[in-house]
Motif scaffolding. Structure first.
Motif, PDB file in Angstrom:
ATOM      1  N   ALA A  54     112.084 -22.913 -12.130  1.00 16.81           N
ATOM      2  CA  ALA A  54     112.526 -23.896 -13.122  1.00 16.81           C
ATOM      3  C   ALA A  54     111.808 -25.230 -12.978  1.00 16.81           C
ATOM      4  CB  ALA A  54     114.042 -24.094 -13.014  1.00 16.81           C
ATOM      5  N   VAL A  55     111.485 -25.624 -11.757  1.00 15.13           N
ATOM      6  CA  VAL A  55     110.782 -26.892 -11.526  1.00 15.13           C
ATOM      7  C   VAL A  55     109.413 -26.870 -12.210  1.00 15.13           C
ATOM      8  CG1 VAL A  55     109.843 -28.429  -9.774  1.00 15.13           C
ATOM      9  CG2 VAL A  55     112.007 -27.230  -9.346  1.00 15.13           C
ATOM     10  N   LYS A  56     108.705 -25.757 -12.071  1.00 23.04           N
ATOM     11  CA  LYS A  56     107.373 -25.642 -12.658  1.00 23.04           C
ATOM     12  C   LYS A  56     107.440 -25.501 -14.173  1.00 23.04           C
ATOM     13  CE  LYS A  56     105.782 -23.365  -8.434  1.00 23.04           C
ATOM     14  NZ  LYS A  56     105.244 -22.129  -7.834  1.00 23.04           N
ATOM     15  N   VAL A  57     108.445 -24.768 -14.652  1.00 28.42           N
ATOM     16  CA  VAL A  57     108.595 -24.584 -16.101  1.00 28.42           C
ATOM     17  C   VAL A  57     108.942 -25.908 -16.772  1.00 28.42           C
ATOM     18  CG1 VAL A  57     110.028 -23.516 -17.891  1.00 28.42           C
ATOM     19  CG2 VAL A  57     109.187 -22.140 -15.971  1.00 28.42           C
ATOM     20  N   ARG A  58     109.830 -26.661 -16.149  1.00 31.98           N
ATOM     21  CA  ARG A  58     110.201 -27.951 -16.750  1.00 31.98           C
ATOM     22  C   ARG A  58     109.004 -28.897 -16.805  1.00 31.98           C
ATOM     23  NH1 ARG A  58     116.037 -30.839 -16.017  1.00 31.98           N
ATOM     24  NH2 ARG A  58     115.751 -32.407 -17.668  1.00 31.98           N
ATOM     25  N   ALA A  59     108.142 -28.805 -15.807  1.00 29.63           N
ATOM     26  CA  ALA A  59     106.935 -29.634 -15.820  1.00 29.63           C
ATOM     27  C   ALA A  59     106.044 -29.282 -17.005  1.00 29.63           C
ATOM     28  CB  ALA A  59     106.184 -29.458 -14.504  1.00 29.63           C
ATOM     29  N   LEU A  60     106.000 -27.989 -17.366  1.00 25.31           N
ATOM     30  CA  LEU A  60     105.205 -27.574 -18.528  1.00 25.31           C
ATOM     31  C   LEU A  60     105.837 -28.077 -19.826  1.00 25.31           C
ATOM     32  CD1 LEU A  60     104.135 -23.907 -17.648  1.00 25.31           C
ATOM     33  CD2 LEU A  60     102.745 -25.987 -17.597  1.00 25.31           C
ATOM     34  N   PHE A  61     107.162 -28.099 -19.903  1.00 24.80           N
ATOM     35  CA  PHE A  61     107.822 -28.681 -21.072  1.00 24.80           C
ATOM     36  C   PHE A  61     107.378 -30.131 -21.251  1.00 24.80           C
ATOM     37  CE2 PHE A  61     110.627 -25.063 -21.140  1.00 24.80           C
ATOM     38  CZ  PHE A  61     111.240 -25.069 -22.393  1.00 24.80           C
ATOM     39  N   GLU A  62     107.349 -30.869 -20.163  1.00 24.71           N
ATOM     40  CA  GLU A  62     106.956 -32.275 -20.239  1.00 24.71           C
ATOM     41  C   GLU A  62     105.483 -32.405 -20.602  1.00 24.71           C
ATOM     42  OE1 GLU A  62     108.008 -33.945 -16.485  1.00 24.71           O
ATOM     43  OE2 GLU A  62     110.179 -33.703 -16.802  1.00 24.71           O
ATOM     44  N   LYS A  63     104.661 -31.552 -20.020  1.00 24.15           N
ATOM     45  CA  LYS A  63     103.221 -31.608 -20.285  1.00 24.15           C
ATOM     46  C   LYS A  63     102.927 -31.370 -21.767  1.00 24.15           C
ATOM     47  CE  LYS A  63      98.873 -29.231 -19.128  1.00 24.15           C
ATOM     48  NZ  LYS A  63      98.231 -28.205 -18.265  1.00 24.15           N
ATOM     49  N   TYR A  64     103.633 -30.422 -22.368  1.00 25.87           N
ATOM     50  CA  TYR A  64     103.366 -30.075 -23.771  1.00 25.87           C
ATOM     51  C   TYR A  64     104.336 -30.757 -24.733  1.00 25.87           C
ATOM     52  CZ  TYR A  64     100.044 -26.609 -22.083  1.00 25.87           C
ATOM     53  OH  TYR A  64      98.954 -25.998 -21.487  1.00 25.87           O
ATOM     54  N   GLU A  65     105.095 -31.737 -24.231  1.00 23.69           N
ATOM     55  CA  GLU A  65     105.978 -32.576 -25.048  1.00 23.69           C
ATOM     56  C   GLU A  65     106.983 -31.732 -25.840  1.00 23.69           C
ATOM     57  OE1 GLU A  65     103.529 -35.101 -27.425  1.00 23.69           O
ATOM     58  OE2 GLU A  65     102.616 -36.096 -25.707  1.00 23.69           O
ATOM     59  N   LEU A  66     107.686 -30.856 -25.105  1.00 22.17           N
ATOM     60  CA  LEU A  66     108.714 -30.012 -25.690  1.00 22.17           C
ATOM     61  C   LEU A  66     110.065 -30.382 -25.082  1.00 22.17           C
ATOM     62  CD1 LEU A  66     106.807 -26.606 -25.397  1.00 22.17           C
ATOM     63  CD2 LEU A  66     107.127 -27.946 -27.498  1.00 22.17           C
ATOM     64  N   GLU A  67     111.129 -30.166 -25.829  1.00 20.12           N
ATOM     65  CA  GLU A  67     112.467 -30.505 -25.347  1.00 20.12           C
ATOM     66  C   GLU A  67     113.028 -29.389 -24.473  1.00 20.12           C
ATOM     67  OE1 GLU A  67     116.968 -31.707 -26.891  1.00 20.12           O
ATOM     68  OE2 GLU A  67     115.465 -30.987 -28.323  1.00 20.12           O
ATOM     69  N   TYR A  68     113.380 -29.728 -23.250  1.00 14.74           N
ATOM     70  CA  TYR A  68     114.001 -28.805 -22.290  1.00 14.74           C
ATOM     71  C   TYR A  68     115.509 -28.969 -22.449  1.00 14.74           C
ATOM     72  CZ  TYR A  68     114.390 -26.412 -17.691  1.00 14.74           C
ATOM     73  OH  TYR A  68     114.648 -25.545 -16.651  1.00 14.74           O
ATOM     74  N   VAL A  69     116.138 -28.072 -23.202  1.00 17.12           N
ATOM     75  CA  VAL A  69     117.562 -28.206 -23.510  1.00 17.12           C
ATOM     76  C   VAL A  69     118.382 -27.774 -22.300  1.00 17.12           C
ATOM     77  CG1 VAL A  69     119.447 -27.531 -25.042  1.00 17.12           C
ATOM     78  CG2 VAL A  69     117.112 -27.748 -25.948  1.00 17.12           C
ATOM     79  N   THR A  70     119.121 -28.723 -21.722  1.00 18.70           N
ATOM     80  CA  THR A  70     119.943 -28.428 -20.553  1.00 18.70           C
ATOM     81  C   THR A  70     121.084 -29.423 -20.484  1.00 18.70           C
ATOM     82  OG1 THR A  70     119.892 -28.010 -18.164  1.00 18.70           O
ATOM     83  CG2 THR A  70     118.603 -29.879 -18.967  1.00 18.70           C
TER      84      THR A  70
END
Length: 372
Positions: free
Chosen positions: A318-334
């Motif tokens: 999850a740590v790495k996936v959330r970093a990709l959300f931030e990199k590609y400017e996507l909303e990580y719904v949590t």
């Protein structure tokens, strides 16, 4: 579907690069699987079986209120463990790499009225392939709810908060029903289909087995505590069903989670499939104990990206996936469980009502958005 596509800023090249980065995360976990992971699932299975055995032992004396409370609580937790962290994840094939015939997706059967093979088809093959695609994903709204503003509203939808609550209470039976695709198979012609009849008989056998175990054999073993044990078992199943339903609702239905049209997945690439999983799922934040009790489906985004990875590895992924959300400017719904439950139920109520300002879509679009 939203009026503004939250992924519109991404180019085709970026989407495929995102897919390659996610593939790399998956490959790293697969390469690192080993004895520590195998020991984890064996320990969980052993703990669940001991807890269930002790709880049923305590319920032999359930005519005494303290024994009833302790036994019911223990049995509720044991049933949740069996369905969430053990059964769901084993049936996904997360532990097949161990080559242990006792802990394998082809041999495991769970404490559930839905036969494992039917659940694997509707969940693994359909739901995880067509995540949140209206008309393709049976888990989306469970076939009884309106899930998007663009779907045509009918007076029937006024009752969807009630339908959803009843479904939560008897969730394992609801799952069995849409594993059978019962709604579209109720016509006389479809009921006579040999394949459907065979699947329906299998469900009937599994229901009889579960009912016999939970509501006859174990209560009878309690002797004078028959009725309290019967009530305890019903309560444990109710708790397990409501918990499972809540976790799944929080992973697929809160505000901010996207749904998709069937035509949007035509010629879908690997990167686009990954992106749909990211935008069609939501997480639940919380403690390690909460993650464990959800079967790590609190990491629903990561589970949908990598459904066959061991569940105990989702927290690190999850740590790495959330970093990709931030990199590609996507909303990580949590969000915390209460927030996600409230968000999901608010959406259920909102979509039970007709749109305040209905928008007229194209005929093709309206035809495509018939409720699943």
């Amino acid at each position: 579907m939203t009026a503004i596509d939250p992924t519109a800023h991404l180019t085709a090249e970026q989407i495929e690069e995102l897919g390659r980065e996610l593939d790399a995360i998956r490959d790293e976990v697969i390469a690192g699987r080993g004895e520590k992971d195998a020991a984890y699932i064996r320990k969980v299975i052993a703990a669940q079986r001991k807890l269930e055995l002790v709880s049923r032992g305590v319920l032999l004396f359930s005519m005494f209120p303290p024994a009833w409370l302790v036994g019911t609580a223990g049995l509720s937790v044991a049933k949740i463990m069996d369905n969430m962290e053990i059964g769901h994840n084993i049936l996904h094939g997360q532990w097949d790499w161990m080559r242990d015939p006792k802990i394998h997706s082809t041999t495991w059967e769970w404490d559930h009225v839905s036969p494992a093979d039917q659940w694997k088809h509707s969940h693994n093959e359909l739901h995880h392939t067509y995540t949140n695609v209206i008309g393709k994903d049976n888990d989306l709204g469970y076939g009884i709810m309106r899930v998007d503003e663009d779907q045509k509203w009918h007076p029937f939808h006024l009752g969807q908060p009630l339908w959803n609550f009843v479904n939560a209470c008897f969730f394992e039976y609801g799952i069995a029903a849409y594993d059978l695709e019962l709604g579209k198979n109720l016509s006389k012609r479809r009921r006579k289909d040999p394949e459907f009849r065979a699947r329906a008989k299998a469900v009937g056998r599994k229901i009889r087995k579960q009912v016999l175990k939970d509501y006859l054999i174990h209560p009878l073993l309690s002797g004078p505590s028959f009725l309290p044990t019967l009530a305890a078992t019903f309560t444990a199943n109710l708790v397990r069903n409501i918990w499972s339903h809540s976790v799944i609702m929080c992973g697929h239905f809160p505000e901010g989670v996207q749904v998709f049209e069937r035509r949007s997945i035509e010629d879908e690439t690997r990167g686009q499939w990954y992106l749909r999983q990211m935008m069609g799922s939501a997480n639940i934040s919380g403690s390690k104990a909460m993650h464990f009790m959800t079967g790590n489906l609190s990491h629903q985004i990561e589970h949908h990206l990598f459904p066959d990875l061991p569940s105990n590895r989702y927290a690190e992924v999850a740590v790495k996936v959330r970093a990709l959300f931030e990199k590609y400017e996507l909303e990580y719904v949590t969000g915390p469980l209460p927030k996600q439950v409230f968000s999901a139920w608010r959406k259920v109520f909102r979509l039970s009502l007709p749109n305040k300002k209905p928008e007229v879509g194209t005929p093709d679009r309206e035809q495509e958005l018939v409720a699943a």
